[in-house]
Scaffold this motif. Structure first.
Motif, short mmCIF file in Angstrom:
data_model
loop_
_atom_site.label_atom_id
_atom_site.label_comp_id
_atom_site.label_asym_id
_atom_site.label_seq_id
_atom_site.Cartn_x
_atom_site.Cartn_y
_atom_site.Cartn_z
N GLU A 5 0.84 -1.19 0.00
CA GLU A 5 0.00 0.00 0.00
C GLU A 5 0.88 1.25 0.00
OE1 GLU A 5 -3.17 0.04 -0.38
OE2 GLU A 5 -3.69 -2.04 0.04
N PRO A 6 0.38 2.35 -0.56
CA PRO A 6 1.17 3.59 -0.61
C PRO A 6 1.27 4.27 0.76
CG PRO A 6 -1.00 3.97 -1.53
CD PRO A 6 -0.91 2.50 -1.24
N PRO A 7 2.31 5.07 0.94
CA PRO A 7 2.45 5.85 2.17
C PRO A 7 1.55 7.08 2.10
CG PRO A 7 4.28 6.29 0.70
CD PRO A 7 3.45 5.22 0.05
N PRO A 8 1.52 7.91 3.14
CA PRO A 8 0.72 9.13 3.09
C PRO A 8 1.16 10.01 1.91
CG PRO A 8 1.68 8.84 5.27
CD PRO A 8 2.26 7.79 4.39
N ASN A 28 3.81 -1.80 4.72
CA ASN A 28 2.45 -1.43 4.29
C ASN A 28 1.76 -2.55 3.54
OD1 ASN A 28 3.13 1.04 5.34
ND2 ASN A 28 2.93 2.17 3.45
N ASP A 29 1.66 -3.70 4.12
CA ASP A 29 1.06 -4.86 3.48
C ASP A 29 -0.47 -4.74 3.49
OD1 ASP A 29 0.11 -7.51 2.89
OD2 ASP A 29 2.03 -8.32 3.56
N SER A 82 -3.04 -1.24 7.89
CA SER A 82 -2.06 -0.63 8.78
C SER A 82 -0.63 -0.87 8.30
CB SER A 82 -2.23 -1.18 10.19
OG SER A 82 -2.11 -2.60 10.18
N LYS A 83 0.33 -0.31 9.03
CA LYS A 83 1.76 -0.46 8.77
C LYS A 83 2.33 -1.39 9.84
CE LYS A 83 4.50 3.00 7.52
NZ LYS A 83 5.34 2.53 6.41
N ARG A 126 -1.00 3.43 8.92
CA ARG A 126 0.04 3.69 7.92
C ARG A 126 -0.01 5.10 7.37
NH1 ARG A 126 -1.91 3.49 2.60
NH2 ARG A 126 -3.80 2.22 2.51
N LEU A 127 -1.12 5.81 7.61
CA LEU A 127 -1.25 7.18 7.13
C LEU A 127 -0.95 8.20 8.23
CD1 LEU A 127 -4.48 6.74 4.99
CD2 LEU A 127 -2.09 6.66 4.24
#
Length: 132
Positions: free
Chosen positions: A13-16, A65-66, A78-79, A98-99
């Motif tokens: 998944e992308p980061p913020p 970020n799975d 989540s991260k 994660r954001l």
């Protein structure tokens, strides 16, 4: 460069995409790069931090970020992270937003309900693979 896929080939998944708002003081956080001297396997990682509160919010990379991680209070995956050497239980695996938007925290536990803890050298190797 971090691996853009999880262990079974699913894209991470992308980061913020913008600085998260600090949960303590409600101000925008600022972008930083962790010091090269960081001994917790986080050297050179981009992150967001609130300067007025001295509050760390989130790492802003794909590491951990799975999409299969538990969902946070925001409804996003989540991260996965690991506690540093100076914490009461070094190497404890846990999940955070994660954001950097909510206060989600969940320890990773095995089938017996025990906290997952990863020892030093293995933690270093997993961090280089973007697992944690």
């Amino acid at each position: 460069m971090t691996n853009p896929f999880n262990s079974i080939g699913i894209p991470l998944e992308p980061p913020p995409t913008q600085p998260p708002i600090c949960k303590k003081c409600k101000r925008a956080s600022e972008y930083f790069i962790t010091r090269r001297s960081n001994r917790n396997g986080n050297a050179g990682r981009p992150c967001y931090k609130c300067l007025p509160c001295d509050n760390f919010l989130v790492f802003c990379d794909r590491r951990g970020n799975d999409p299969e991680n538990p969902k946070c209070h925001c409804g996003y995956s989540s991260k996965r992270q690991i506690t540093g050497r100076s914490k009461s239980v070094p190497g404890r695996v846990h999940y955070v937003c994660r954001l950097g938007e909510c206060d989600f925290y969940s320890p990773s536990r095995d089938e017996n309900g025990q906290d997952n803890v990863i020892a030093g050298e293995l933690a270093d190797k997993l961090s280089r693979l973007s697992f944690i």
